[in-house]
Design a protein around this motif. Structure first.
Motif, PDB file in Angstrom:
ATOM      1  N   LEU A 176       0.871  -1.160   0.000  1.00  0.00           N
ATOM      2  CA  LEU A 176       0.000   0.000   0.000  1.00  0.00           C
ATOM      3  C   LEU A 176       0.914   1.218   0.000  1.00  0.00           C
ATOM      4  O   LEU A 176       1.391   1.658   1.046  1.00  0.00           O
ATOM      5  N   LEU A 177       1.204   1.710  -1.196  1.00  0.00           N
ATOM      6  CA  LEU A 177       2.083   2.865  -1.326  1.00  0.00           C
ATOM      7  C   LEU A 177       1.240   4.109  -1.120  1.00  0.00           C
ATOM      8  O   LEU A 177       0.346   4.410  -1.905  1.00  0.00           O
ATOM      9  N   THR A 178       1.507   4.814  -0.016  1.00  0.00           N
ATOM     10  CA  THR A 178       0.679   5.956   0.358  1.00  0.00           C
ATOM     11  C   THR A 178       1.096   7.191  -0.421  1.00  0.00           C
ATOM     12  O   THR A 178       2.286   7.479  -0.549  1.00  0.00           O
ATOM     13  N   GLY A 179       0.104   7.906  -0.935  1.00  0.00           N
ATOM     14  CA  GLY A 179       0.372   9.080  -1.754  1.00  0.00           C
ATOM     15  C   GLY A 179       0.163  10.357  -0.988  1.00  0.00           C
ATOM     16  O   GLY A 179      -0.870  10.554  -0.346  1.00  0.00           O
ATOM     17  N   GLY A 180       1.141  11.254  -1.054  1.00  0.00           N
ATOM     18  CA  GLY A 180       0.994  12.555  -0.420  1.00  0.00           C
ATOM     19  C   GLY A 180       0.223  13.504  -1.308  1.00  0.00           C
ATOM     20  O   GLY A 180      -0.166  13.162  -2.430  1.00  0.00           O
ATOM     21  N   PRO A 181      -0.024  14.713  -0.826  1.00  0.00           N
ATOM     22  CA  PRO A 181      -0.763  15.705  -1.608  1.00  0.00           C
ATOM     23  C   PRO A 181      -0.075  15.994  -2.939  1.00  0.00           C
ATOM     24  O   PRO A 181       1.135  16.183  -2.998  1.00  0.00           O
ATOM     25  N   ASP A 182      -0.841  15.997  -3.999  1.00  0.00           N
ATOM     26  CA  ASP A 182      -0.330  16.280  -5.332  1.00  0.00           C
ATOM     27  C   ASP A 182      -1.407  17.053  -6.084  1.00  0.00           C
ATOM     28  O   ASP A 182      -2.462  16.507  -6.391  1.00  0.00           O
ATOM     29  N   PRO A 183      -1.175  18.334  -6.368  1.00  0.00           N
ATOM     30  CA  PRO A 183      -2.216  19.133  -7.020  1.00  0.00           C
ATOM     31  C   PRO A 183      -2.602  18.608  -8.395  1.00  0.00           C
ATOM     32  O   PRO A 183      -3.663  18.924  -8.910  1.00  0.00           O
ATOM     33  N   ARG A 184      -1.751  17.772  -8.996  1.00  0.00           N
ATOM     34  CA  ARG A 184      -2.089  17.208 -10.308  1.00  0.00           C
ATOM     35  C   ARG A 184      -3.055  16.039 -10.192  1.00  0.00           C
ATOM     36  O   ARG A 184      -3.648  15.609 -11.174  1.00  0.00           O
ATOM     37  N   ASP A 185      -3.194  15.507  -8.972  1.00  0.00           N
ATOM     38  CA  ASP A 185      -4.004  14.311  -8.758  1.00  0.00           C
ATOM     39  C   ASP A 185      -5.377  14.727  -8.254  1.00  0.00           C
ATOM     40  O   ASP A 185      -5.583  14.950  -7.068  1.00  0.00           O
ATOM     41  N   GLU A 186      -6.318  14.864  -9.145  1.00  0.00           N
ATOM     42  CA  GLU A 186      -7.637  15.347  -8.778  1.00  0.00           C
ATOM     43  C   GLU A 186      -8.676  14.228  -8.830  1.00  0.00           C
ATOM     44  O   GLU A 186      -8.518  13.250  -9.550  1.00  0.00           O
ATOM     45  N   ASP A 187      -9.685  14.403  -8.022  1.00  0.00           N
ATOM     46  CA  ASP A 187     -10.805  13.473  -8.010  1.00  0.00           C
ATOM     47  C   ASP A 187     -11.366  13.350  -9.427  1.00  0.00           C
ATOM     48  O   ASP A 187     -11.604  14.361 -10.090  1.00  0.00           O
ATOM     49  N   PRO A 188     -11.546  12.116  -9.911  1.00  0.00           N
ATOM     50  CA  PRO A 188     -12.075  11.952 -11.268  1.00  0.00           C
ATOM     51  C   PRO A 188     -13.388  12.688 -11.501  1.00  0.00           C
ATOM     52  O   PRO A 188     -13.682  13.129 -12.613  1.00  0.00           O
ATOM     53  N   GLY A 190     -14.042  15.507 -10.294  1.00  0.00           N
ATOM     54  CA  GLY A 190     -13.754  16.935 -10.276  1.00  0.00           C
ATOM     55  C   GLY A 190     -14.220  17.631  -9.010  1.00  0.00           C
ATOM     56  O   GLY A 190     -14.257  18.859  -8.951  1.00  0.00           O
ATOM     57  N   ALA A 191     -14.586  16.865  -7.984  1.00  0.00           N
ATOM     58  CA  ALA A 191     -15.145  17.472  -6.781  1.00  0.00           C
ATOM     59  C   ALA A 191     -14.082  18.187  -5.955  1.00  0.00           C
ATOM     60  O   ALA A 191     -14.291  19.296  -5.484  1.00  0.00           O
ATOM     61  N   GLN A 192     -12.942  17.569  -5.757  1.00  0.00           N
ATOM     62  CA  GLN A 192     -11.900  18.164  -4.940  1.00  0.00           C
ATOM     63  C   GLN A 192     -10.590  17.427  -5.187  1.00  0.00           C
ATOM     64  O   GLN A 192     -10.587  16.287  -5.655  1.00  0.00           O
ATOM     65  N   PRO A 193      -9.463  18.100  -4.893  1.00  0.00           N
ATOM     66  CA  PRO A 193      -8.183  17.407  -5.011  1.00  0.00           C
ATOM     67  C   PRO A 193      -8.154  16.188  -4.092  1.00  0.00           C
ATOM     68  O   PRO A 193      -8.823  16.157  -3.063  1.00  0.00           O
ATOM     69  N   CYS A 194      -7.372  15.203  -4.473  1.00  0.00           N
ATOM     70  CA  CYS A 194      -7.310  14.007  -3.655  1.00  0.00           C
ATOM     71  C   CYS A 194      -5.891  13.468  -3.649  1.00  0.00           C
ATOM     72  O   CYS A 194      -5.009  13.963  -4.343  1.00  0.00           O
ATOM     73  N   CYS A 195      -5.687  12.470  -2.825  1.00  0.00           N
ATOM     74  CA  CYS A 195      -4.447  11.703  -2.810  1.00  0.00           C
ATOM     75  C   CYS A 195      -4.762  10.318  -3.355  1.00  0.00           C
ATOM     76  O   CYS A 195      -5.881   9.823  -3.213  1.00  0.00           O
ATOM     77  N   THR A 196      -3.771   9.696  -3.952  1.00  0.00           N
ATOM     78  CA  THR A 196      -3.952   8.346  -4.467  1.00  0.00           C
ATOM     79  C   THR A 196      -2.946   7.417  -3.822  1.00  0.00           C
ATOM     80  O   THR A 196      -1.733   7.638  -3.903  1.00  0.00           O
ATOM     81  N   ASP A 197      -3.450   6.402  -3.127  1.00  0.00           N
ATOM     82  CA  ASP A 197      -2.622   5.301  -2.657  1.00  0.00           C
ATOM     83  C   ASP A 197      -2.682   4.210  -3.719  1.00  0.00           C
ATOM     84  O   ASP A 197      -3.658   4.102  -4.463  1.00  0.00           O
ATOM     85  N   TRP A 198      -1.642   3.392  -3.775  1.00  0.00           N
ATOM     86  CA  TRP A 198      -1.604   2.303  -4.755  1.00  0.00           C
ATOM     87  C   TRP A 198      -1.542   0.973  -4.033  1.00  0.00           C
ATOM     88  O   TRP A 198      -0.627   0.741  -3.227  1.00  0.00           O
ATOM     89  N   ARG A 207      -3.681  -1.100  -8.288  1.00  0.00           N
ATOM     90  CA  ARG A 207      -4.908  -0.336  -8.510  1.00  0.00           C
ATOM     91  C   ARG A 207      -4.965   0.851  -7.555  1.00  0.00           C
ATOM     92  O   ARG A 207      -4.469   0.780  -6.425  1.00  0.00           O
ATOM     93  N   PRO A 208      -5.551   1.964  -8.008  1.00  0.00           N
ATOM     94  CA  PRO A 208      -5.570   3.177  -7.184  1.00  0.00           C
ATOM     95  C   PRO A 208      -6.657   3.136  -6.120  1.00  0.00           C
ATOM     96  O   PRO A 208      -7.743   2.615  -6.331  1.00  0.00           O
ATOM     97  N   LEU A 209      -6.332   3.704  -4.974  1.00  0.00           N
ATOM     98  CA  LEU A 209      -7.296   3.927  -3.902  1.00  0.00           C
ATOM     99  C   LEU A 209      -7.255   5.425  -3.620  1.00  0.00           C
ATOM    100  O   LEU A 209      -6.279   5.931  -3.059  1.00  0.00           O
ATOM    101  N   ARG A 210      -8.294   6.141  -4.021  1.00  0.00           N
ATOM    102  CA  ARG A 210      -8.296   7.594  -3.891  1.00  0.00           C
ATOM    103  C   ARG A 210      -9.066   8.045  -2.653  1.00  0.00           C
ATOM    104  O   ARG A 210     -10.076   7.456  -2.301  1.00  0.00           O
ATOM    105  N   ASP A 245      -9.092   1.230   2.827  1.00  0.00           N
ATOM    106  CA  ASP A 245     -10.047   2.334   2.673  1.00  0.00           C
ATOM    107  C   ASP A 245     -10.406   2.935   4.036  1.00  0.00           C
ATOM    108  O   ASP A 245     -10.462   4.162   4.206  1.00  0.00           O
ATOM    109  N   ARG A 246     -10.654   2.078   5.014  1.00  0.00           N
ATOM    110  CA  ARG A 246     -11.043   2.563   6.335  1.00  0.00           C
ATOM    111  C   ARG A 246      -9.882   3.298   7.010  1.00  0.00           C
ATOM    112  O   ARG A 246     -10.088   4.315   7.692  1.00  0.00           O
ATOM    113  N   ALA A 247      -8.663   2.791   6.836  1.00  0.00           N
ATOM    114  CA  ALA A 247      -7.499   3.442   7.436  1.00  0.00           C
ATOM    115  C   ALA A 247      -7.273   4.819   6.832  1.00  0.00           C
ATOM    116  O   ALA A 247      -6.946   5.784   7.541  1.00  0.00           O
TER     117      ALA A 247
END
Length: 282
Positions: A176-188, A190-198, A207-210, A245-247
């Motif tokens: 579970l590679l945790t993703g930090g804040p990345d302004p390029r990584d937006e909610d599909p 378009g609601a708000q910026p998000c982080c993506t864990d892999w 597979r992505p976990l946003r 997801d819960r974590a």
């Protein structure tokens, strides 16, 4: 008082943080909040605040082994979460005594660099993780920098996080590679910026976990909090994907709780406060 069922036990094997943000402080408060009894084995004592790690006192491997014997000989450990291990001998000890199994998953948070930038695991520690601990781990929870270190890549290596997760899974554990804040990584949507864990399993396409991105500098201890929450949900019987997801949701809630805090001169702590049950005095 209403009687409660006996909670599952999760063992934290980690260092201390005198500032109360990371390490065993984050682990035990997170486990308690999620309905788990936390036991702990201390691997190192740090003089640490929100700005830096000022000193580290490594606990001798024999004392770490004695703590492990005491816990394992008395408590029914349902899951194990590791944090800062500090020395190759301790990494090897954990790999030998606490291999992950379906009945007792092993969550490895490879703490190699502190939030402040202090190095907490040298090349020998990294080698011990790769050779001994990762092959017996259930899941490893690195950020991208830690994944690069474990794969022997340069800090500025441009390999995307998705590929890093897939390569790391080839060493044996789920990743579970945790993703930090990345302004390029937006909610599909378009609601708000998000982080993506892999989430990567050996031989399976990652597979992505946003999850929503929390805008805050008060994130010291968030990696420990996430890994402990993951271990807690696994101890409760959740699947890896559901526990992830819960974590992530739990960690985001705690980051929101402390977003406006003014604690410390550096990167402030993620919240370890929780609402009191209804009707109980403060």
């Amino acid at each position: 008082m209403t009687p409660t069922l006996t909670p599952p036990v999760v063992l934290s094997v980690a260092g201390t943080d005198s500032g109360g943000a990371a390490g065993t402080a984050a682990d035990l408060t997170t486990l308690a909040a999620l309905g788990v009894h936390g036991a702990c084995v201390v691997t190192a004592v740090t003089a640490q605040d929100t700005t830096a790690v000022h000193a580290v006192h490594a606990v001798p491997p024999a004392a770490v082994a004695a703590q492990l014997d005491a816990v394992l000989g008395d408590l029914p450990v349902a899951a194990v979460k590791t944090g800062m291990l500090g020395a190759p001998a301790v990494v090897e000890l954990v790999g030998q005594l606490l291999p992950g199994t379906p009945a007792r998953p092993l969550v490895v948070d490879p703490v190699l660099v502190a939030t402040s930038g202090a190095v907490l695991g040298d090349a020998a520690v990294v080698a011990a993780y790769v050779d001994v601990l990762l092959p017996v781990a259930t899941v490893v929870t690195p950020n991208a920098d830690e994944a690069r270190a474990l794969l022997g890549r340069a800090p500025d290596d441009p390999t995307p996080a998705q590929e890093l997760a897939g390569e790391l899974a080839l060493l044996g554990p789920a990743v579970l590679l945790t993703g930090g804040p990345d302004p390029r990584d937006e909610d599909p949507a378009g609601a708000q910026p998000c982080c993506t864990d892999w989430l990567a399993l050996p031989g399976v396409q990652p597979r992505p976990l946003r999850h929503p991105r929390v805008a805050t500098r008060n994130d010291h201890g968030s990696g420990c909090t996430y890994a402990s929450a993951l271990a807690a949900h696994l101890a409760h019987g959740a699947s890896l994907a559901s526990a992830a997801d819960r974590a992530a949701a739990y960690t985001a809630r705690q980051l929101l709780r402390s977003a406006a805090w003014r604690l410390g001169r550096g990167r402030g702590p993620v919240a370890h406060l929780h609402p009191l049950p209804s009707g109980e005095p403060a």
